[in-house]
Design a protein around this motif. Sequence first.
Motif, short mmCIF file in Angstrom:
data_model
loop_
_atom_site.label_atom_id
_atom_site.label_comp_id
_atom_site.label_asym_id
_atom_site.label_seq_id
_atom_site.Cartn_x
_atom_site.Cartn_y
_atom_site.Cartn_z
N THR A 53 0.84 -1.19 0.00
CA THR A 53 0.00 0.00 0.00
C THR A 53 0.89 1.24 0.00
O THR A 53 2.04 1.19 0.40
N PHE A 54 0.31 2.36 -0.47
CA PHE A 54 1.03 3.63 -0.47
C PHE A 54 0.04 4.76 -0.34
O PHE A 54 -1.12 4.64 -0.71
N ALA A 55 0.50 5.88 0.23
CA ALA A 55 -0.37 7.05 0.43
C ALA A 55 -0.13 8.06 -0.67
O ALA A 55 0.99 8.23 -1.15
N GLU A 56 -1.22 8.73 -1.06
CA GLU A 56 -1.07 9.78 -2.06
C GLU A 56 -0.34 10.97 -1.45
O GLU A 56 -0.46 11.24 -0.26
N GLN A 57 0.43 11.64 -2.26
CA GLN A 57 1.18 12.81 -1.82
C GLN A 57 0.56 14.06 -2.44
O GLN A 57 0.21 14.05 -3.61
N VAL A 58 0.44 15.10 -1.66
CA VAL A 58 -0.11 16.36 -2.15
C VAL A 58 1.05 17.33 -2.29
O VAL A 58 1.48 17.96 -1.35
N GLU A 59 1.60 17.39 -3.51
CA GLU A 59 2.82 18.15 -3.77
C GLU A 59 2.69 19.62 -3.41
O GLU A 59 3.62 20.23 -2.91
N ALA A 60 1.53 20.21 -3.65
CA ALA A 60 1.34 21.64 -3.38
C ALA A 60 1.44 21.96 -1.89
O ALA A 60 1.72 23.09 -1.52
N LEU A 61 1.25 20.93 -1.05
CA LEU A 61 1.31 21.15 0.40
C LEU A 61 2.56 20.55 1.03
O LEU A 61 2.71 20.59 2.25
N ALA A 62 3.46 20.03 0.23
CA ALA A 62 4.67 19.42 0.76
C ALA A 62 5.60 20.49 1.33
O ALA A 62 5.66 21.60 0.83
N HIS A 63 6.31 20.11 2.37
CA HIS A 63 7.25 21.03 3.01
C HIS A 63 8.45 21.24 2.10
O HIS A 63 9.07 20.28 1.63
N ILE A 64 8.81 22.47 1.85
CA ILE A 64 9.98 22.79 1.02
C ILE A 64 11.02 23.42 1.93
O ILE A 64 10.81 24.51 2.46
N PRO A 65 12.16 22.72 2.15
CA PRO A 65 13.19 23.25 3.08
C PRO A 65 13.88 24.48 2.54
O PRO A 65 13.93 24.78 1.41
#
Length: 65
Positions: A53-65
């Motif tokens: 199984t895998f979870a969807e990623q929401v790129e627009a809300l991903a943390h950008i260091p």
Amino acid sequence: MPLPCPACGTVSIRQHSRYRRRLADTALGERRMEIFLSVRRLTCVNETCDKKTFAEQVEALAHIP
């Protein structure tokens, strides 16, 4: 919406479950605010893939260091 498995790339539409993710505590003016996001967990349909199984990623809300 179909998503590719991050391990093997096989596209899946088979939903395993959903769960809520808390994005962050933040303040809006003087009020405390919590943001929750509902995320799908999908099943990889490739029987030879180690990632079941895998979870969807929401790129627009991903943390950008």
